[in-house]
Design a protein around this motif. Structure first.
Motif, PDB file in Angstrom:
ATOM      1  N   GLU A   1       7.406  -0.133   6.411  1.00 50.88           N
ATOM      2  CA  GLU A   1       7.675   1.051   5.770  1.00 50.88           C
ATOM      3  C   GLU A   1       8.934   0.290   4.752  1.00 50.88           C
ATOM      4  O   GLU A   1       9.943  -0.264   5.346  1.00 50.88           O
ATOM      5  CB  GLU A   1       8.074   2.108   6.263  1.00 50.88           C
ATOM      6  N   ILE A   2       8.619   0.351   3.358  1.00 50.36           N
ATOM      7  CA  ILE A   2       9.810  -0.255   2.687  1.00 50.36           C
ATOM      8  C   ILE A   2      10.214   0.859   1.377  1.00 50.36           C
ATOM      9  O   ILE A   2      11.350   0.647   0.828  1.00 50.36           O
ATOM     10  CB  ILE A   2       9.471  -1.488   1.833  1.00 50.36           C
ATOM     11  N   GLY A   3       9.711   2.056   1.686  1.00 46.96           N
ATOM     12  CA  GLY A   3      10.449   3.014   0.756  1.00 46.96           C
ATOM     13  C   GLY A   3       9.505   4.278   0.471  1.00 46.96           C
ATOM     14  O   GLY A   3       8.467   4.395   1.379  1.00 46.96           O
ATOM     15  N   VAL A   4       9.727   5.203  -0.076  1.00 47.61           N
ATOM     16  CA  VAL A   4       9.059   6.450  -0.339  1.00 47.61           C
ATOM     17  C   VAL A   4       8.863   6.842  -1.829  1.00 47.61           C
ATOM     18  O   VAL A   4       9.951   6.696  -2.346  1.00 47.61           O
ATOM     19  CB  VAL A   4       9.816   7.630   0.528  1.00 47.61           C
ATOM     20  N   ARG A   5       7.867   7.214  -2.143  1.00 47.44           N
ATOM     21  CA  ARG A   5       7.505   7.793  -3.654  1.00 47.44           C
ATOM     22  C   ARG A   5       7.542   9.344  -3.492  1.00 47.44           C
ATOM     23  O   ARG A   5       6.498   9.799  -3.010  1.00 47.44           O
ATOM     24  CB  ARG A   5       6.392   7.000  -4.250  1.00 47.44           C
ATOM     25  N   ARG A   6       8.545  10.016  -3.983  1.00 50.36           N
ATOM     26  CA  ARG A   6       8.481  11.238  -3.808  1.00 50.36           C
ATOM     27  C   ARG A   6       7.521  12.160  -4.615  1.00 50.36           C
ATOM     28  O   ARG A   6       7.263  11.683  -5.872  1.00 50.36           O
ATOM     29  CB  ARG A   6       9.885  11.848  -4.214  1.00 50.36           C
ATOM     30  N   GLY A   7       6.767  12.833  -4.066  1.00 49.23           N
ATOM     31  CA  GLY A   7       5.641  13.732  -4.711  1.00 49.23           C
ATOM     32  C   GLY A   7       4.562  12.994  -5.566  1.00 49.23           C
ATOM     33  O   GLY A   7       3.985  13.324  -6.340  1.00 49.23           O
ATOM     34  N   TYR A   8       4.357  11.847  -4.786  1.00 52.91           N
ATOM     35  CA  TYR A   8       3.227  10.932  -5.540  1.00 52.91           C
ATOM     36  C   TYR A   8       2.070  11.337  -5.405  1.00 52.91           C
ATOM     37  O   TYR A   8       1.098  11.119  -6.524  1.00 52.91           O
ATOM     38  CB  TYR A   8       3.183   9.624  -4.636  1.00 52.91           C
ATOM     39  N   TYR A   9       1.494  12.129  -4.325  1.00 54.51           N
ATOM     40  CA  TYR A   9       0.003  12.631  -4.169  1.00 54.51           C
ATOM     41  C   TYR A   9       0.205  13.858  -4.905  1.00 54.51           C
ATOM     42  O   TYR A   9       0.631  14.739  -4.268  1.00 54.51           O
ATOM     43  CB  TYR A   9      -0.266  12.466  -2.838  1.00 54.51           C
TER      44      TYR A   9
ATOM     45  N   PRO B   1      -2.569  17.134  -6.547  1.00 51.00           N
ATOM     46  CA  PRO B   1      -1.649  17.903  -6.794  1.00 51.00           C
ATOM     47  C   PRO B   1      -0.688  18.640  -5.684  1.00 51.00           C
ATOM     48  O   PRO B   1       0.061  19.629  -5.978  1.00 51.00           O
ATOM     49  CB  PRO B   1      -2.497  19.212  -7.318  1.00 51.00           C
ATOM     50  N   ASP B   2      -0.996  18.197  -4.498  1.00 48.72           N
ATOM     51  CA  ASP B   2      -0.070  18.622  -3.334  1.00 48.72           C
ATOM     52  C   ASP B   2       1.335  18.387  -3.275  1.00 48.72           C
ATOM     53  O   ASP B   2       2.180  18.816  -2.587  1.00 48.72           O
ATOM     54  CB  ASP B   2      -0.716  17.733  -2.128  1.00 48.72           C
ATOM     55  N   GLY B   3       1.814  17.202  -4.141  1.00 54.49           N
ATOM     56  CA  GLY B   3       3.330  17.124  -4.097  1.00 54.49           C
ATOM     57  C   GLY B   3       3.655  16.303  -2.890  1.00 54.49           C
ATOM     58  O   GLY B   3       4.874  16.296  -2.374  1.00 54.49           O
ATOM     59  N   VAL B   4       2.762  15.794  -1.937  1.00 57.67           N
ATOM     60  CA  VAL B   4       3.192  14.958  -0.697  1.00 57.67           C
ATOM     61  C   VAL B   4       3.432  13.672  -1.264  1.00 57.67           C
ATOM     62  O   VAL B   4       3.000  13.066  -2.030  1.00 57.67           O
ATOM     63  CB  VAL B   4       1.694  14.720  -0.075  1.00 57.67           C
ATOM     64  N   ASP B   5       4.755  13.251  -0.549  1.00 53.67           N
ATOM     65  CA  ASP B   5       5.321  11.973  -0.592  1.00 53.67           C
ATOM     66  C   ASP B   5       4.320  10.853  -0.206  1.00 53.67           C
ATOM     67  O   ASP B   5       3.523  10.785   0.596  1.00 53.67           O
ATOM     68  CB  ASP B   5       6.500  11.906   0.099  1.00 53.67           C
ATOM     69  N   ALA B   6       4.520   9.435  -0.789  1.00 56.24           N
ATOM     70  CA  ALA B   6       3.879   8.569  -0.437  1.00 56.24           C
ATOM     71  C   ALA B   6       4.852   7.464   0.435  1.00 56.24           C
ATOM     72  O   ALA B   6       5.970   7.127  -0.086  1.00 56.24           O
ATOM     73  CB  ALA B   6       3.030   7.627  -1.737  1.00 56.24           C
ATOM     74  N   VAL B   7       4.592   6.978   1.252  1.00 56.47           N
ATOM     75  CA  VAL B   7       5.268   6.037   2.151  1.00 56.47           C
ATOM     76  C   VAL B   7       4.721   4.598   1.697  1.00 56.47           C
ATOM     77  O   VAL B   7       3.454   4.371   1.645  1.00 56.47           O
ATOM     78  CB  VAL B   7       5.098   6.169   3.664  1.00 56.47           C
ATOM     79  N   VAL B   8       5.590   3.886   0.965  1.00 59.41           N
ATOM     80  CA  VAL B   8       5.432   2.494   0.678  1.00 59.41           C
ATOM     81  C   VAL B   8       5.398   1.660   1.769  1.00 59.41           C
ATOM     82  O   VAL B   8       6.566   1.466   2.348  1.00 59.41           O
ATOM     83  CB  VAL B   8       6.003   2.095  -0.509  1.00 59.41           C
ATOM     84  N   MET B   9       4.471   0.557   1.825  1.00 57.82           N
ATOM     85  CA  MET B   9       4.422  -0.229   3.029  1.00 57.82           C
ATOM     86  C   MET B   9       4.097  -1.629   2.536  1.00 57.82           C
ATOM     87  O   MET B   9       3.530  -1.757   1.446  1.00 57.82           O
ATOM     88  CB  MET B   9       3.412   0.001   4.060  1.00 57.82           C
TER      89      MET B   9
ATOM     90  N   LEU C   1       0.663  -1.231   0.123  1.00 55.44           N
ATOM     91  CA  LEU C   1      -0.145  -0.184   0.027  1.00 55.44           C
ATOM     92  C   LEU C   1       0.849   1.352   0.082  1.00 55.44           C
ATOM     93  O   LEU C   1       2.051   1.189   0.394  1.00 55.44           O
ATOM     94  CB  LEU C   1      -0.843   0.014   1.091  1.00 55.44           C
ATOM     95  N   GLU C   2       0.348   2.364  -0.391  1.00 51.53           N
ATOM     96  CA  GLU C   2       0.840   3.593  -0.524  1.00 51.53           C
ATOM     97  C   GLU C   2       0.034   4.557   0.548  1.00 51.53           C
ATOM     98  O   GLU C   2      -1.293   4.381   0.711  1.00 51.53           O
ATOM     99  CB  GLU C   2       0.894   4.422  -1.816  1.00 51.53           C
ATOM    100  N   VAL C   3       0.724   5.343   1.602  1.00 49.42           N
ATOM    101  CA  VAL C   3       0.157   6.011   2.399  1.00 49.42           C
ATOM    102  C   VAL C   3       0.481   7.373   2.284  1.00 49.42           C
ATOM    103  O   VAL C   3       1.688   7.751   2.333  1.00 49.42           O
ATOM    104  CB  VAL C   3      -0.102   5.464   3.754  1.00 49.42           C
ATOM    105  N   ARG C   4      -0.301   8.600   2.559  1.00 52.07           N
ATOM    106  CA  ARG C   4       0.509   9.752   2.594  1.00 52.07           C
ATOM    107  C   ARG C   4       1.401   9.988   3.753  1.00 52.07           C
ATOM    108  O   ARG C   4       1.046   9.663   4.809  1.00 52.07           O
ATOM    109  CB  ARG C   4      -0.811  10.705   2.567  1.00 52.07           C
TER     110      ARG C   4
END
Length: 153
Positions: A113-121, A123-131, A93-96
């Protein structure tokens, strides 16, 4: 869509995206509503579990007035169970990154937590924490034998 737009104000799914997911047989969705008002959805959640070893939590939303009573946990546990039934051994899953409450819920359910997707969300540009969750094998045990008082035969 009312709950989707109210929960995810800036990055809500479009009606078309939601309709495609709901129509996809690889997806499994649950909704929750008050027993006396089945037309009012207070929560929903979905998982993409096409039958392989991996599955993805697509979305989960709980109305603000329904939070804090374990509904999100119950929906997530049900999705994980369905993914297991469909052969999945791992759930992603991805979570803000700015949603620590959801992150805590997922951690309590065993996600790491296994990673981060920068700017995933957007138009806010919020990172996604990949779990990721490695789905635990179901635990079975024999039923306890009946005592003489319970089964006089």
């Amino acid at each position: 869509m009312r709950l989707e737009n109210g929960t995810f104000e800036s990055d809500a799914w479009s009606p078309g995206m939601m309709a495609r997911d709901l129509a996809d047989p690889s997806c499994y969705y649950l909704v929750a509503f008050p027993p006396d008002d089945p037309d009012t959805i207070v929560a929903y959640a979905g998982v993409l579990a096409p039958g392989g070893a991996e599955s993805d939590i697509q979305t989960i939303a709980v109305a603000e007035e329904a939070r804090g009573h374990g509904l999100g946990r119950t929906l997530m546990q049900s999705l994980i169970s369905e993914a297991r039934k469909r052969g999945a051994r791992t759930v992603f899953l991805e979570v803000r990154a700015d949603n620590p409450g959801a992150q805590r819920l997922y951690q309590r359910l065993g996600f790491d937590e296994i990673g981060v997707r920068r700017g995933y969300y957007q138009p806010d540009g919020v990172d996604a924490v990949v779990m990721r969750l490695t789905i635990p094998a179901p635990v079975t045990a024999p039923a306890a034998p009946a005592t003489a008082e319970e089964d006089p035969a």
